[in-house]
Scaffold this motif. Structure first.
Motif, PDB file in Angstrom:
ATOM      1  N   PHE A 187      46.797  61.235  27.245  1.00  0.00           N
ATOM      2  CA  PHE A 187      46.979  60.469  25.935  1.00  0.00           C
ATOM      3  C   PHE A 187      45.541  60.634  24.911  1.00  0.00           C
ATOM      4  O   PHE A 187      45.782  60.986  23.612  1.00  0.00           O
ATOM      5  CB  PHE A 187      47.438  59.092  26.097  1.00  0.00           C
ATOM      6  N   ARG A 188      44.521  60.176  25.528  1.00  0.00           N
ATOM      7  CA  ARG A 188      43.110  60.332  25.229  1.00  0.00           C
ATOM      8  C   ARG A 188      42.754  61.727  24.617  1.00  0.00           C
ATOM      9  O   ARG A 188      42.443  61.884  23.262  1.00  0.00           O
ATOM     10  CB  ARG A 188      42.084  59.972  25.882  1.00  0.00           C
ATOM     11  N   GLU A 221      44.005  65.146  17.730  1.00  0.00           N
ATOM     12  CA  GLU A 221      44.833  65.000  16.429  1.00  0.00           C
ATOM     13  C   GLU A 221      43.902  64.582  15.415  1.00  0.00           C
ATOM     14  O   GLU A 221      43.919  64.785  14.172  1.00  0.00           O
ATOM     15  CB  GLU A 221      45.944  63.904  16.920  1.00  0.00           C
ATOM     16  N   GLU A 222      43.017  63.462  15.800  1.00  0.00           N
ATOM     17  CA  GLU A 222      41.887  63.098  14.864  1.00  0.00           C
ATOM     18  C   GLU A 222      40.915  63.959  14.357  1.00  0.00           C
ATOM     19  O   GLU A 222      40.737  63.840  13.200  1.00  0.00           O
ATOM     20  CB  GLU A 222      41.072  61.914  15.675  1.00  0.00           C
ATOM     21  N   GLU A 262      50.957  53.650  23.646  1.00  0.00           N
ATOM     22  CA  GLU A 262      51.110  53.902  22.001  1.00  0.00           C
ATOM     23  C   GLU A 262      51.646  52.383  21.234  1.00  0.00           C
ATOM     24  O   GLU A 262      51.079  52.269  20.497  1.00  0.00           O
ATOM     25  CB  GLU A 262      52.114  54.895  21.770  1.00  0.00           C
ATOM     26  N   ARG A 289      55.181  63.675  24.078  1.00  0.00           N
ATOM     27  CA  ARG A 289      54.386  63.137  23.080  1.00  0.00           C
ATOM     28  C   ARG A 289      54.893  64.084  21.606  1.00  0.00           C
ATOM     29  O   ARG A 289      55.018  63.352  20.447  1.00  0.00           O
ATOM     30  CB  ARG A 289      53.079  63.421  23.128  1.00  0.00           C
ATOM     31  N   CYS A 318      45.116  64.172  23.383  1.00  0.00           N
ATOM     32  CA  CYS A 318      45.892  64.408  22.527  1.00  0.00           C
ATOM     33  C   CYS A 318      45.590  63.582  21.283  1.00  0.00           C
ATOM     34  O   CYS A 318      45.271  64.393  20.029  1.00  0.00           O
ATOM     35  CB  CYS A 318      47.293  63.914  22.800  1.00  0.00           C
ATOM     36  N   VAL A 319      45.027  62.373  21.503  1.00  0.00           N
ATOM     37  CA  VAL A 319      44.555  61.469  20.325  1.00  0.00           C
ATOM     38  C   VAL A 319      43.406  62.100  19.565  1.00  0.00           C
ATOM     39  O   VAL A 319      43.351  62.170  18.507  1.00  0.00           O
ATOM     40  CB  VAL A 319      44.419  60.116  20.642  1.00  0.00           C
ATOM     41  N   GLN A 320      42.497  62.529  20.614  1.00  0.00           N
ATOM     42  CA  GLN A 320      41.254  63.067  19.989  1.00  0.00           C
ATOM     43  C   GLN A 320      41.197  64.548  19.394  1.00  0.00           C
ATOM     44  O   GLN A 320      40.782  64.548  18.188  1.00  0.00           O
ATOM     45  CB  GLN A 320      40.345  63.468  21.228  1.00  0.00           C
ATOM     46  N   HIS A 374      53.599  56.492  28.415  1.00  0.00           N
ATOM     47  CA  HIS A 374      52.941  56.654  26.935  1.00  0.00           C
ATOM     48  C   HIS A 374      53.523  55.682  25.857  1.00  0.00           C
ATOM     49  O   HIS A 374      52.502  55.365  25.020  1.00  0.00           O
ATOM     50  CB  HIS A 374      53.697  58.252  26.743  1.00  0.00           C
TER      51      HIS A 374
END
Length: 206
Positions: A194-195, A201-202, A57, A133, A197-199, A53
């Motif tokens: 990871f992708r 969050e965005e 990051e 994360r 979670c990022v999506q 991770h």
């Protein structure tokens, strides 16, 4: 000349990645054994996902041993609690599905258990990536993992496909399992998680 330099850079980057992946797997095996297996596998897995991770990051050149050991030590009890609950639920569901198959023999009960097992599997896919994360209350890790799996179906499907592909790859080349097995399995799972979670969050920020 540019092509040759580009080729050398690609070979160097590939070799650098492979050496770090193999080293990370060695640490996972070593610290799993140091925890006597049953007490070492969950914190070692948490440390494994934490390093990967961190690669995604921040920086691929982080001090691997220092960071791995730090996570292993600080998250030893918490990750073990997480792992024991996950394994305990898995054993319970395994016993249930066998009882259903041998004794109850009801299509609807069996179907219900299969659905529950599938949802359990989806939660398990995301559990350690979510654990490394986020800082959450203990049982919220299970809830958050389940919600991420449902909220990002494309990444979840990609993770399932990766598991099947890795199964056949490692079956065809079992030597990879010996030299880099844990890292090879964790890397794509960590990437898609990871992708996801990022999506999520965005989307929350927009």
């Amino acid at each position: 000349m540019i092509i040759i330099n580009g080729l050398f850079k690609w070979v160097y980057d590939a070799g650098n990645w492979l050496s770090k992946v193999m080293y990370l797997h060695f640490l996972w095996v070593l610290f799993t054994l140091l925890g006597l297996g049953v007490f070492g596998i969950s914190p070692a897995t948490a440390a494994l996902f934490s390093v990967i991770h961190k690669w995604f990051e921040e920086d691929f050149d982080i001090p691997i041993f220092k960071y791995f050991y730090s996570v292993y030590k600080t998250q030893f009890i918490k990750s073990n609690r997480l792992g024991f609950i996950l394994i305990g639920i898995g054993i319970f569901l395994y016993i249930d599905i066998n009882i259903s198959q041998k004794y109850i023999q009801s299509f609807y009960v069996h179907l219900f258990l299969i659905i529950i097992i599938f949802l359990y599997f989806l939660t398990a896919l995301y559990l350690f990536p979510v654990f490394v994360r986020y800082e959450l209350k203990f049982f919220l890790y299970f809830k958050q993992s389940f919600l991420v799996a449902l909220a990002r179906p494309l990444e979840t499907i990609a993770m399932i496909i990766c598991i099947f592909l890795l199964f056949y790859l490692l079956k065809f080349l079992p030597i990879l399992l010996f030299f880099a097995g844990s890292s090879i399995i964790a890397y794509p799972l960590a990437w898609f998680a990871f992708r996801a979670c990022v999506q999520i969050e965005e989307k929350r920020l927009t």
